[in-house]
Design a protein around this motif. Structure first.
Motif, PDB file in Angstrom:
ATOM      1  N   LEU A 141      76.760   1.226  94.273  1.00 38.11           N
ATOM      2  CA  LEU A 141      75.798   2.216  93.552  1.00 38.11           C
ATOM      3  C   LEU A 141      75.368   1.727  92.348  1.00 38.11           C
ATOM      4  CD1 LEU A 141      74.449   4.824  93.300  1.00 38.11           C
ATOM      5  CD2 LEU A 141      75.946   5.983  93.200  1.00 38.11           C
ATOM      6  N   LEU A 142      76.293   1.428  91.779  1.00 33.84           N
ATOM      7  CA  LEU A 142      76.201   0.613  89.920  1.00 33.84           C
ATOM      8  C   LEU A 142      75.007  -0.454  90.110  1.00 33.84           C
ATOM      9  CD1 LEU A 142      80.106   0.428  88.377  1.00 33.84           C
ATOM     10  CD2 LEU A 142      78.307   1.790  88.537  1.00 33.84           C
ATOM     11  N   ARG A 143      75.245  -1.476  91.400  1.00 33.49           N
ATOM     12  CA  ARG A 143      74.247  -2.390  90.812  1.00 33.49           C
ATOM     13  C   ARG A 143      72.816  -1.985  91.242  1.00 33.49           C
ATOM     14  NH1 ARG A 143      76.443  -8.023  93.090  1.00 33.49           N
ATOM     15  NH2 ARG A 143      73.861  -7.674  93.832  1.00 33.49           N
TER      16      ARG A 143
ATOM     17  N   GLY B  96      70.600   2.488  96.063  1.00 36.81           N
ATOM     18  CA  GLY B  96      72.187   2.716  96.146  1.00 36.81           C
ATOM     19  C   GLY B  96      72.617   3.777  96.812  1.00 36.81           C
ATOM     20  N   ALA B  97      71.648   4.637  96.657  1.00 38.15           N
ATOM     21  CA  ALA B  97      72.506   5.814  97.373  1.00 38.15           C
ATOM     22  C   ALA B  97      73.286   5.432  99.402  1.00 38.15           C
ATOM     23  CB  ALA B  97      71.898   7.049  98.027  1.00 38.15           C
ATOM     24  N   GLY B  98      71.809   4.611  99.610  1.00 38.94           N
ATOM     25  CA  GLY B  98      71.727   4.783 100.845  1.00 38.94           C
ATOM     26  C   GLY B  98      73.034   3.579 101.198  1.00 38.94           C
ATOM     27  N   ARG B  99      73.170   1.939 100.288  1.00 38.75           N
ATOM     28  CA  ARG B  99      74.070   1.122 100.356  1.00 38.75           C
ATOM     29  C   ARG B  99      75.490   1.586  99.999  1.00 38.75           C
ATOM     30  NH1 ARG B  99      74.211  -2.218 102.667  1.00 38.75           N
ATOM     31  NH2 ARG B  99      75.977  -3.640 101.171  1.00 38.75           N
ATOM     32  N   GLU B 100      75.713   2.980  99.017  1.00 39.87           N
ATOM     33  CA  GLU B 100      76.816   3.828  99.113  1.00 39.87           C
ATOM     34  C   GLU B 100      77.289   4.120 100.248  1.00 39.87           C
ATOM     35  OE1 GLU B 100      80.342   5.273  97.042  1.00 39.87           O
ATOM     36  OE2 GLU B 100      78.855   3.397  96.911  1.00 39.87           O
ATOM     37  N   ILE B 101      76.386   5.067 101.132  1.00 40.34           N
ATOM     38  CA  ILE B 101      76.541   6.112 102.159  1.00 40.34           C
ATOM     39  C   ILE B 101      77.116   4.548 103.292  1.00 40.34           C
ATOM     40  CG2 ILE B 101      75.635   7.079 103.638  1.00 40.34           C
ATOM     41  CD1 ILE B 101      74.273   8.618 102.252  1.00 40.34           C
ATOM     42  N   SER B 102      76.062   3.635 103.562  1.00 37.69           N
ATOM     43  CA  SER B 102      76.667   2.493 104.579  1.00 37.69           C
ATOM     44  C   SER B 102      77.754   1.915 103.706  1.00 37.69           C
ATOM     45  CB  SER B 102      76.083   1.383 104.232  1.00 37.69           C
ATOM     46  OG  SER B 102      76.235   0.355 105.314  1.00 37.69           O
TER      47      SER B 102
END
Length: 470
Positions: free
Chosen positions: A223-225, A269-275
């Motif tokens: 998410l930070l990325r 970022g939200a999608g990557r965090e969920i994944s």
């Protein structure tokens, strides 16, 4: 190349890029677009579409609140102060977007709060973002923050509403400012308070973008990325609002598009965090199941095999040859079961050198063989490759100790090779040797499945060397 493979390579490329580089690239692209608008013709500044203006405001509000919900879950799991501030900043921005959306649905602003309250909430939200970016990665000591995470936001909205309403007679009304869009006038006819708010949000977004890019280098947080690039676009959106004020509610301006781009990067970022979250949950579930199976093997199969071996020893005077075979089979089955227990209870990200060391040392101890290890601990392979190489090494060491009667076995692990050499009796690989046939076939098939190559060098009286390259 398939579309799935292309997408996979694109994701890997983004992961390898430095977060600061991504943030800088996004900032440069946005700055180039702004420069083109400054020097370009006037008709590039906006596009008349009330429907699309309403759509963008809806998208911005939904993404902000969705990400706030996600960050709230992060905060409940880890209780970090940074997640708490991110949560509160997103809720403040989402509330400001909802107020603007309601104003557009109603056909324009109808009161002082319709222009001043969203601006105040936006300023407060970006200030909170800047504070979150500068805050070290610390855990909130008081567990009550998980229950009262939204209390500061509710208090801020309430106090701002009461304060602005009490000063309504001293603040300009929407009709006097003539800025029904984003609410930020130009420097020639705008209110100094709104201009100062726009400048402050620009400064806070810029600070947050730089600070989050620096933090993303030190922390493995997907998410930070994306926060750094997103806030860079947010800063450029504020700059565009300063240069080209939004004065018509049915027009879209560059700042509106850049602002929505900021929210779309947050959505990525939200999608990557969920994944990442569900991948972590899956790995945890698999690890727990593997450990459960390892316990069952240890407490069940291994105990029964040990019992069979001990009971067979009592009949050594009846049929010594048959009993020896049973004991040898029991010993081999126990060794296989121990290897399965070790494999199932092994962490998935352990280096191959450490795994090999733990796999071959017990075999050498049981058969009283001197073991020499030359292992490169920097070698990293996938779980399937690690399992295959460990089984090959165990089989080669066991064959050298049992069948070759070796006194010394050397295991060497290089960057792309594994070698097991013993000083045993050796054998003729062309001839079928009892006890070795299936083991050699199994090692060769495992090596070829890496994919890799399998080489066997053995002569009677000169030991055996097994080499695998991948």
């Amino acid at each position: 190349m398939s579309e799935l493979a292309v997408r996979g390579r694109a994701v890997v490329l983004v992961r390898k890029l430095d977060p600061g580089t991504i943030t800088l690239a996004v900032a440069v692209l946005g700055a180039v677009a702004t420069t083109i608008l400054v020097v370009g013709p006037e008709h590039l500044l906006g596009y008349q579409s009330a429907a699309w203006h309403l759509v963008l405001e809806t998208v911005d509000a939904c993404i902000a609140l969705l990400l706030a919900y996600l960050v709230y879950g992060r905060f409940r799991r880890a209780s970090r102060w940074q997640d708490l501030l991110l949560l509160q900043g997103l809720v403040l921005l989402g509330t400001a977007n909802i107020l603007l959306l309601l104003s557009l649905i109603q056909g324009g602003r109808s009161g002082v709060l319709d222009i001043w309250l969203p601006a105040a909430l936006r300023v407060l939200g970006t200030v909170v973002f800047a504070a979150a970016a500068l805050l070290p990665d610390r855990v909130a000591g008081w567990a009550g923050w998980q229950l009262w995470a939204f209390a500061p936001v509710v208090a801020a909205v309430t106090l701002l509403t009461i304060g602005l309403d009490s000063q309504a007679d001293h603040l300009p009304r929407p009709g006097e400012l003539e800025v029904p869009g984003e609410g930020m006038p130009s420097s020639t006819n705008g209110h100094p308070g709104l201009l100062a708010a726009q400048l402050l949000t620009l400064a806070c977004f810029s600070l947050a973008a730089a600070a989050f890019a620096v933090q993303a280098r030190r922390r493995d947080d997907v998410l930070l990325r994306w926060l750094g690039p997103a806030f860079a676009l947010g800063a450029l959106a504020r700059l565009n609002y300063l240069l080209f004020p939004s004065r018509q509610p049915d027009w879209l301006y560059t700042g509106d598009v850049l602002r929505t781009g900021c929210y779309f990067l947050l959505l990525i970022g939200a999608g990557r965090e969920i994944s990442k979250y569900w991948s972590s949950r899956t790995r945890t579930a698999v690890t727990e199941d593997r450990r459960r199976m390892a316990r069952e093997l240890h407490d069940g199969v291994l105990q029964e095999l040990a019992y069979i071996r001990s009971e067979a020893a009592a009949f050594s005077t009846v049929d010594e040859l048959r009993v020896n075979r049973i004991q040898a089979a029991s010993e081999r089955a126990m060794d296989e079961a121990r290897e399965l227990v070790e494999t199932l209870s092994r962490p998935g990200d352990e280096r191959l050198g450490s795994v090999l060391r733990r796999a071959v040392e017990p075999i050498a101890e049981r058969h009283d063989v001197i073991l020499e290890l030359d292992l490169d601990d920097t070698v990293a392979v996938g779980p399937a490759q690690s399992h295959a190489l460990v089984r090959i090494a165990r089989e080669a060491v066991l064959n050298g100790a049992q069948h070759g009667r070796a006194e010394r076995v050397k295991v060497q692990l290089g960057r792309n090779s594994l070698t097991v050499a013993d000083d045993g009796q050796g054998f003729d690989p062309v001839l079928r040797t009892p006890g070795r046939g299936f083991g050699l076939v199994s090692m060769r098939e495992r090596a070829e499945g890496l994919p890799g190559t399998f080489d066997l060098d053995s002569q009677p009286g000169h030991g055996t060397t097994v080499t695998v390259r991948w």
